[in-house]
Design a protein around this motif. Structure first.
Motif, short mmCIF file in Angstrom:
data_model
loop_
_atom_site.label_atom_id
_atom_site.label_comp_id
_atom_site.label_asym_id
_atom_site.label_seq_id
_atom_site.Cartn_x
_atom_site.Cartn_y
_atom_site.Cartn_z
N PRO A 35 -2.74 -17.43 -5.81
CA PRO A 35 -3.56 -16.23 -5.15
C PRO A 35 -2.91 -14.70 -5.50
CG PRO A 35 -3.11 -17.58 -3.21
CD PRO A 35 -2.67 -18.35 -4.42
N LYS A 36 -3.89 -13.98 -5.81
CA LYS A 36 -3.18 -12.45 -5.81
C LYS A 36 -2.89 -12.10 -4.70
CE LYS A 36 -5.30 -11.42 -10.45
NZ LYS A 36 -6.06 -10.38 -11.14
N ILE A 37 -1.97 -11.19 -4.56
CA ILE A 37 -1.48 -10.65 -3.06
C ILE A 37 -1.76 -9.30 -3.11
CG2 ILE A 37 0.47 -10.46 -1.46
CD1 ILE A 37 -0.64 -13.28 -1.80
N GLN A 38 -2.30 -8.88 -2.10
CA GLN A 38 -2.55 -7.39 -1.85
C GLN A 38 -2.22 -6.97 -0.54
OE1 GLN A 38 -6.56 -5.66 -1.92
NE2 GLN A 38 -5.74 -3.66 -2.29
N PRO A 45 -4.93 0.47 0.91
CA PRO A 45 -4.01 -0.35 -0.21
C PRO A 45 -2.50 0.57 0.07
CG PRO A 45 -6.24 0.25 -1.04
CD PRO A 45 -6.21 0.85 0.12
N LEU A 46 -1.73 -0.44 0.20
CA LEU A 46 -0.19 0.03 0.49
C LEU A 46 0.15 0.61 -1.08
CD1 LEU A 46 2.27 0.36 2.21
CD2 LEU A 46 2.95 -1.99 1.59
N SER A 47 0.73 1.92 -0.81
CA SER A 47 1.03 2.54 -2.05
C SER A 47 2.62 2.57 -2.19
CB SER A 47 0.63 4.05 -2.20
OG SER A 47 1.17 4.57 -3.34
N LEU A 48 3.16 2.06 -3.29
CA LEU A 48 4.51 2.20 -3.16
C LEU A 48 5.00 3.25 -4.16
CD1 LEU A 48 5.36 -1.42 -3.27
CD2 LEU A 48 5.47 0.14 -1.41
N SER A 49 4.17 4.14 -4.70
CA SER A 49 4.48 5.02 -5.75
C SER A 49 5.33 6.23 -4.97
CB SER A 49 3.26 5.88 -6.39
OG SER A 49 2.65 6.36 -5.26
N ASP A 50 5.31 6.44 -3.75
CA ASP A 50 5.84 7.36 -3.01
C ASP A 50 7.56 7.08 -3.10
OD1 ASP A 50 7.30 8.99 -1.11
OD2 ASP A 50 5.86 8.73 0.39
#
Length: 124
Positions: A35-38, A45-50
């Motif tokens: 499975p692909k995990i999100q 959607p959880l953003s990790l760009s911060d």
């Protein structure tokens, strides 16, 4: 071929921590194909760009172990987190709640200025 499923749901289901404390949620997912995990935070959607999220590590291992590791939880981390596993045959979800309490002012001042109001040994 099989739809994703959580062999082990994310746990603990709920974690209450004080700001700057660690929190960790772990589970195990399986499915074929893999499975692909999100990850979602309050259904977004959880953003990790911060850059602040350098204190948040996403766990995704070859054996299906998935999780979130908050190295230092902050007040804005207080949320419901959901892991969604999907493949061509379906999807599975598991969710947890992280509650982050504000750090008492007395502790903040100790962390920011550890010697404030204290004398070093030998000082008069």
């Amino acid at each position: 071929m099989s739809a994703p499923k959580f062999d082990t749901a994310l746990s603990p289901k709920k974690s209450e921590v004080i700001e700057m404390s660690a929190a960790r949620f772990v589970g195990k997912v399986s499915g074929n194909p893999k499975p692909k995990i999100q990850w979602l935070k309050n259904d977004e959607p959880l953003s990790l760009s911060d850059a602040r999220h350098s204190k948040l590590k996403i766990i995704e291992e070859a054996d299906g172990t998935v999780g979130l590791n908050f190295v230092e939880a902050a007040a804005d981390d207080d949320a419901t987190y959901k892991c969604v596993a999907t493949n061509d045959h379906g999807k599975a979800e598991s969710q947890v709640d992280l509650m982050v309490e504000a750090m008492p002012e007395s502790l903040k001042s100790t962390i920011n200025d550890p010697l404030h109001g204290q004398r070093l040994p030998g000082m008069k």
